[in-house]
Design a protein around this motif. Structure first.
Motif, PDB file in Angstrom:
ATOM      1  N   LEU A  42      17.916  13.639  39.352  1.00 18.11           N
ATOM      2  CA  LEU A  42      18.953  13.618  38.315  1.00 18.11           C
ATOM      3  C   LEU A  42      18.553  12.693  37.162  1.00 18.11           C
ATOM      4  O   LEU A  42      18.886  12.955  36.002  1.00 18.11           O
ATOM      5  CB  LEU A  42      20.292  13.177  38.915  1.00 18.11           C
ATOM      6  CG  LEU A  42      20.916  14.158  39.931  1.00 18.11           C
ATOM      7  CD1 LEU A  42      22.127  13.524  40.609  1.00 18.11           C
ATOM      8  CD2 LEU A  42      21.319  15.462  39.249  1.00 18.11           C
ATOM      9  N   GLU A  43      17.847  11.609  37.480  1.00 17.35           N
ATOM     10  CA  GLU A  43      17.299  10.741  36.427  1.00 17.35           C
ATOM     11  C   GLU A  43      16.302  11.510  35.574  1.00 17.35           C
ATOM     12  O   GLU A  43      16.354  11.477  34.334  1.00 17.35           O
ATOM     13  CB  GLU A  43      16.606   9.529  37.046  1.00 17.35           C
ATOM     14  CG  GLU A  43      17.507   8.375  37.421  1.00 17.35           C
ATOM     15  CD  GLU A  43      16.715   7.093  37.668  1.00 17.35           C
ATOM     16  OE1 GLU A  43      16.023   6.646  36.720  1.00 17.35           O
ATOM     17  OE2 GLU A  43      16.783   6.556  38.789  1.00 17.35           O
ATOM     18  N   ASN A  44      15.367  12.200  36.211  1.00 16.21           N
ATOM     19  CA  ASN A  44      14.336  12.930  35.490  1.00 16.21           C
ATOM     20  C   ASN A  44      14.915  14.022  34.594  1.00 16.21           C
ATOM     21  O   ASN A  44      14.352  14.345  33.544  1.00 16.21           O
ATOM     22  CB  ASN A  44      13.334  13.555  36.470  1.00 16.21           C
ATOM     23  CG  ASN A  44      12.511  12.495  37.195  1.00 16.21           C
ATOM     24  OD1 ASN A  44      12.316  11.401  36.669  1.00 16.21           O
ATOM     25  ND2 ASN A  44      12.054  12.820  38.396  1.00 16.21           N
ATOM     26  N   GLU A  45      16.061  14.601  35.005  1.00 16.02           N
ATOM     27  CA  GLU A  45      16.688  15.659  34.222  1.00 16.02           C
ATOM     28  C   GLU A  45      17.572  15.115  33.112  1.00 16.02           C
ATOM     29  O   GLU A  45      18.129  15.882  32.326  1.00 16.02           O
ATOM     30  CB  GLU A  45      17.508  16.568  35.141  1.00 16.02           C
ATOM     31  CG  GLU A  45      16.647  17.370  36.111  1.00 16.02           C
ATOM     32  CD  GLU A  45      17.471  18.179  37.094  1.00 16.02           C
ATOM     33  OE1 GLU A  45      18.698  18.297  36.883  1.00 16.02           O
ATOM     34  OE2 GLU A  45      16.893  18.705  38.065  1.00 16.02           O
ATOM     35  N   GLY A  46      17.711  13.780  33.049  1.00 18.66           N
ATOM     36  CA  GLY A  46      18.529  13.177  31.994  1.00 18.66           C
ATOM     37  C   GLY A  46      20.006  13.179  32.270  1.00 18.66           C
ATOM     38  O   GLY A  46      20.809  12.792  31.404  1.00 18.66           O
ATOM     39  N   ILE A  47      20.406  13.604  33.459  1.00 18.17           N
ATOM     40  CA  ILE A  47      21.829  13.601  33.812  1.00 18.17           C
ATOM     41  C   ILE A  47      22.296  12.176  34.089  1.00 18.17           C
ATOM     42  O   ILE A  47      23.386  11.771  33.686  1.00 18.17           O
ATOM     43  CB  ILE A  47      22.069  14.511  35.034  1.00 18.17           C
ATOM     44  CG1 ILE A  47      21.775  15.968  34.652  1.00 18.17           C
ATOM     45  CG2 ILE A  47      23.500  14.368  35.549  1.00 18.17           C
ATOM     46  CD1 ILE A  47      21.805  16.932  35.813  1.00 18.17           C
ATOM     47  N   LEU A  48      21.457  11.404  34.771  1.00 14.93           N
ATOM     48  CA  LEU A  48      21.731   9.985  35.028  1.00 14.93           C
ATOM     49  C   LEU A  48      20.709   9.140  34.279  1.00 14.93           C
ATOM     50  O   LEU A  48      19.512   9.434  34.303  1.00 14.93           O
ATOM     51  CB  LEU A  48      21.659   9.678  36.522  1.00 14.93           C
ATOM     52  CG  LEU A  48      22.713  10.323  37.417  1.00 14.93           C
ATOM     53  CD1 LEU A  48      22.457   9.955  38.881  1.00 14.93           C
ATOM     54  CD2 LEU A  48      24.128   9.923  37.010  1.00 14.93           C
TER      55      LEU A  48
END
Length: 338
Positions: A42-48
């Motif tokens: 989720l970090e890598n996807e920019g969500i978090l």
């Protein structure tokens, strides 16, 4: 697990979240490593996004103590799904409102939307009006869907309510007619809240300029008024509605709700006659709707407004019955109703 965390994030009201909160959302029995792997995705996807000021823990893999939630990235897949269904579903079904709603609403509505799509593909938009239970069965196979299971709200959400030609399910509107007024271009209608007042005024109806006397039956008028045009189909006629109910919190609330539907104005000569009488006590348990009282007060003179507010604050009221039958009839006949 990623989908589960994403689903919870979509309904989360705050803009940041601590990692312990995220961990509480995952099923029991998973290792920290499995949980951390999904959070890092989720970090890598920019969500978090890591809140840098809070730092990261020393575990492996390392996670931030606090994350900023980027809703726009979170809803990317959801919006893509809406775009896909826009092309799949019948063009009469509008999905615009779902871009403002949570995906959970979309997930609940989708099975019904697919059923409605099948109906529209097979039959097109309805030509004739039918009762709500009949239309419910046609659309989703459940006669109570429109009336009891938020089907009407869904149809409104997708811009189909008017097109579905649903006859409202409500009690018939109860009224008496004055045939002498049928040839008028503008028709006046008096709605009264209580049965006693209706019976008292009934004899006077032929001697007034009103086309109907309508029995409101308390709150029932808010639904039964939907039947007015069907029960009195005077083509091209203009209608003017007056309302007279108990002068208490509940009566004013009913008028205000009705006024928003059919622009019913208070029948002030009756209310002014009530205010000149001795008030009664005992209505302390009714909810006060300040917006309704303010709207009603706009029709009163200053001293009458002060009197009304004082009475309502102290739980006092005027039932319609404070006006005797002869007085009711005289007011109705002799007033010059504009």
């Amino acid at each position: 697990m990623k989908e589960w965390i994403t689903k919870e994030l979509l309904s989360y009201s705050k803009k940041t979240i601590v990692v312990e909160e995220l961990e509480r959302w995952v099923p029991s029995g998973l290792t920290y490593e499995q949980f951390a792997e999904q959070v890092l995705l989720l970090e890598n996807e920019g969500i978090l996004e890591m809140v840098k000021a809070k730092g990261r823990n020393s575990r492996t893999p390392s996670l931030a103590f606090s994350y900023r939630i980027h809703t726009i990235h979170l809803k990317k897949d959801y919006h893509e799904q809406l775009k896909t269904y826009r092309l799949k579903l019948h063009p009469s079904i509008s999905l615009d409102s779902y871009y403002r709603l949570q995906p959970a609403q979309w997930n609940m509505d989708l099975p019904f939307l697919l059923s409605i799509h099948q109906y529209l593909e097979s039959f097109g938009l309805p030509i004739y009006e039918v009762p709500a239970p009949e239309r419910s069965v046609e659309l989703v196979g459940d006669e109570k869907w429109i009336t009891d299971k938020q089907g009407k709200e869904l149809l409104e959400r997708v811009g189909l309510w008017d097109s579905m030609k649903v006859i409202p399910v409500s009690d018939p509107l109860m009224f008496a007619l004055n045939p002498k007024m049928f040839m008028q271009e503008e028709h006046k209608h008096l709605i009264v809240e209580n049965k006693t007042t209706y019976q008292g005024l009934l004899v006077a109806l032929p001697h007034t300029s009103f086309t109907t006397l309508i029995y409101g039956c308390g709150n029932k008028i808010l639904n039964s008024m939907d039947q007015f045009e069907r029960q009195l189909p005077l083509e091209g006629a203009k209608h003017r509605f007056y309302y007279f109910g108990d002068l208490d919190r509940s009566g004013i609330f009913i008028w205000h709700r009705l006024q928003s539907k059919v622009d019913a104005e208070p029948a002030m000569p009756f209310y002014e006659a009530c205010l000149a009488k001795e008030h009664l006590q005992g209505k302390t348990n009714q909810r006060l709707d300040e917006e309704a009282v303010a709207a009603f007060s706009a029709f009163l003179k200053k001293e009458q407004r002060e009197q009304l507010h004082s009475l309502l604050d102290s739980g006092c009221y005027f039932p319609q019955e404070v006006l005797k039958t002869e007085e009711l009839q005289t007011i109705w006949r002799q007033t010059r109703w504009s």
